[in-house]
Design a protein around this motif. Sequence first.
Motif, short mmCIF file in Angstrom:
data_model
loop_
_atom_site.label_atom_id
_atom_site.label_comp_id
_atom_site.label_asym_id
_atom_site.label_seq_id
_atom_site.Cartn_x
_atom_site.Cartn_y
_atom_site.Cartn_z
N ASN A 1 34.54 52.50 -10.39
CA ASN A 1 35.65 52.45 -11.46
C ASN A 1 34.85 52.14 -12.78
O ASN A 1 35.75 52.44 -13.88
CB ASN A 1 36.50 51.31 -11.08
N ALA A 2 33.64 51.60 -12.81
CA ALA A 2 33.01 51.30 -14.07
C ALA A 2 32.80 52.58 -14.99
O ALA A 2 32.58 52.64 -15.96
CB ALA A 2 31.93 50.34 -13.98
N LYS A 3 32.65 53.45 -14.04
CA LYS A 3 32.03 54.84 -14.42
C LYS A 3 33.19 55.98 -14.52
O LYS A 3 32.77 57.12 -14.76
CB LYS A 3 30.59 55.33 -13.85
N ALA B 1 36.45 61.22 -14.63
CA ALA B 1 37.88 61.25 -15.14
C ALA B 1 37.86 60.50 -16.43
O ALA B 1 37.17 59.47 -16.99
CB ALA B 1 38.79 60.38 -14.06
N SER B 2 38.79 61.50 -17.39
CA SER B 2 38.96 60.73 -18.66
C SER B 2 40.65 60.61 -18.75
O SER B 2 41.23 61.71 -18.29
CB SER B 2 38.42 61.65 -19.89
N GLY B 3 40.77 59.78 -19.52
CA GLY B 3 42.43 59.47 -19.91
C GLY B 3 43.05 58.73 -18.72
O GLY B 3 42.59 58.85 -17.64
N GLY B 4 44.19 57.92 -18.92
CA GLY B 4 44.64 57.08 -17.91
C GLY B 4 43.89 56.06 -17.64
O GLY B 4 42.84 55.63 -18.21
N THR B 5 44.34 55.30 -16.55
CA THR B 5 43.50 54.15 -15.90
C THR B 5 43.04 54.35 -14.48
O THR B 5 43.71 54.65 -13.52
CB THR B 5 44.30 52.85 -15.68
N PHE B 6 41.71 54.77 -14.53
CA PHE B 6 40.98 55.35 -13.36
C PHE B 6 41.30 54.42 -12.03
O PHE B 6 41.42 55.01 -11.00
CB PHE B 6 39.38 55.36 -13.56
N SER B 7 41.33 53.22 -12.13
CA SER B 7 41.19 52.26 -11.17
C SER B 7 42.65 52.33 -10.43
O SER B 7 43.04 51.83 -9.29
CB SER B 7 40.86 50.91 -11.54
N HIS B 8 43.67 53.07 -10.95
CA HIS B 8 45.19 53.19 -10.71
C HIS B 8 45.13 54.33 -9.83
O HIS B 8 46.28 54.44 -9.31
CB HIS B 8 45.98 53.05 -11.53
N TYR B 9 44.33 55.00 -9.52
CA TYR B 9 44.32 56.48 -9.04
C TYR B 9 43.88 56.23 -7.51
O TYR B 9 42.77 55.77 -7.18
CB TYR B 9 43.69 57.54 -9.58
N ALA B 10 44.79 56.91 -6.57
CA ALA B 10 44.00 57.33 -5.57
C ALA B 10 43.30 58.89 -5.67
O ALA B 10 43.83 59.61 -6.61
CB ALA B 10 45.32 57.72 -4.38
N LEU B 11 42.41 58.88 -4.82
CA LEU B 11 41.33 60.01 -5.20
C LEU B 11 41.10 61.01 -4.16
O LEU B 11 41.28 60.51 -2.90
CB LEU B 11 40.10 59.62 -5.85
N GLY B 12 41.01 62.21 -4.01
CA GLY B 12 40.87 63.27 -3.13
C GLY B 12 39.70 64.20 -3.53
O GLY B 12 39.64 64.66 -4.49
#
Length: 127
Positions: free
Chosen positions: A74-76, A24-35
């Motif tokens: 989240n680091a990547k 992912a790029s853009g935004g704050t990845f750690s704030h996302y639920a993913l699927g």
Amino acid sequence: QVQLVESGGGLVQAGGSLRLSCVASGGTFSHYALGWFRQAPGKQREFVAALSRGGRRTDYADSVEGRFAISRDNAKNTVFLQMNSLKPEDTAIYYCAADLRSSYWRTSLYANDYDYWGQGTQVTVSS
């Protein structure tokens, strides 16, 4: 704007394994639920696996339970789908998706829950 790019698809024999990645790029990845979702030819897109924003809750479709595992780094800025014991019926285009509105503990099980989607990666399992 969030962009998601999948990779790792390919052709594999039944019983084999693949590991899909989605960066992912853009935004704050750690704030996302993913699927992860998939769509086979002539069929509707279906839910495969989901991971909560906090990373502690997962949900799987019955058809992949015990064979697939979703995880995140989240680091990547990356979400993974480890697929083992693959079957011909797993053949599909696999899409990753991000839900920016989910709470910390919740997984998102429906396509309408998600705000952003990747372009998909083809997985083909031969018998």
